[in-house]
Scaffold this motif. Structure first.
Motif: not given
Length: 152
Positions: A2-5, A16-21, A7-11, A126-127
């Motif tokens: 919610h602190h990412l301003s 990145e979460l997908r990459r590291i999990v 849509e591109g940053r949110r994606i 977004l997901c």
């Protein structure tokens, strides 16, 4: 999220979460919800808002100030916690930060921080834009949208 301003940053964050999990792993995301309960004291006038953040002075650092030659130097703040020898710590810290205010009732430094309030279904959309993620569960609590994702 919610602190990412943008849509591109949110994606990019979700990617990145997908990459590291690891494959088969789970990700839990919680973010502020635009739609609030009717009796909630939180009312938002749009999806992109500034909300107050109360900071305790002990967690703040002295701000670098330019000296006479224009070099950034960190100035130590004379600390007075009893209020009898001038300003208190919180008030002095608030004066050091641009845009900060001093809340004399709570004795805190108050910043305005950016928050994106998510509409119902927005996190799930977004997901869907990140290959390899699947929404497993989605719910709304009184304050937040929550969804769990699985790695494919």
């Amino acid at each position: 999220m919610h602190h990412l301003s943008t849509e591109g940053r949110r994606i990019r964050c979700l990617a990145e979460l997908r990459r590291i999990v690891r494959v088969g792993g789970l990700i839990n995301v919680q973010a502020w919800a635009l739609e609030q309960e009717t009796d909630s004291r939180r009312k938002f006038h749009g999806t992109d808002v500034l909300v107050p953040f109360n900071a305790q002075p002990k967690y703040l650092q002295a701000v670098a100030k330019d000296d006479e030659e224009g070099n950034g130097t960190s100035q130590s703040v004379p600390l007075s916690t009893d209020g009898t020898k001038g300003k208190g710590v919180a008030q002095m810290m608030a004066e050091q930060y641009i845009g900060a205010e001093f809340d004399s009732k709570k004795n805190l430094v108050v910043f305005q921080r950016y928050c994106h309030m998510y509409r119902k279904g927005e996190l799930e959309q977004l997901c869907e834009r990140v290959p390899g993620l699947e929404v497993m569960e989605s719910c709304t609590t009184e304050r937040a949208r929550t969804f769990g994702m699985a790695m494919l």
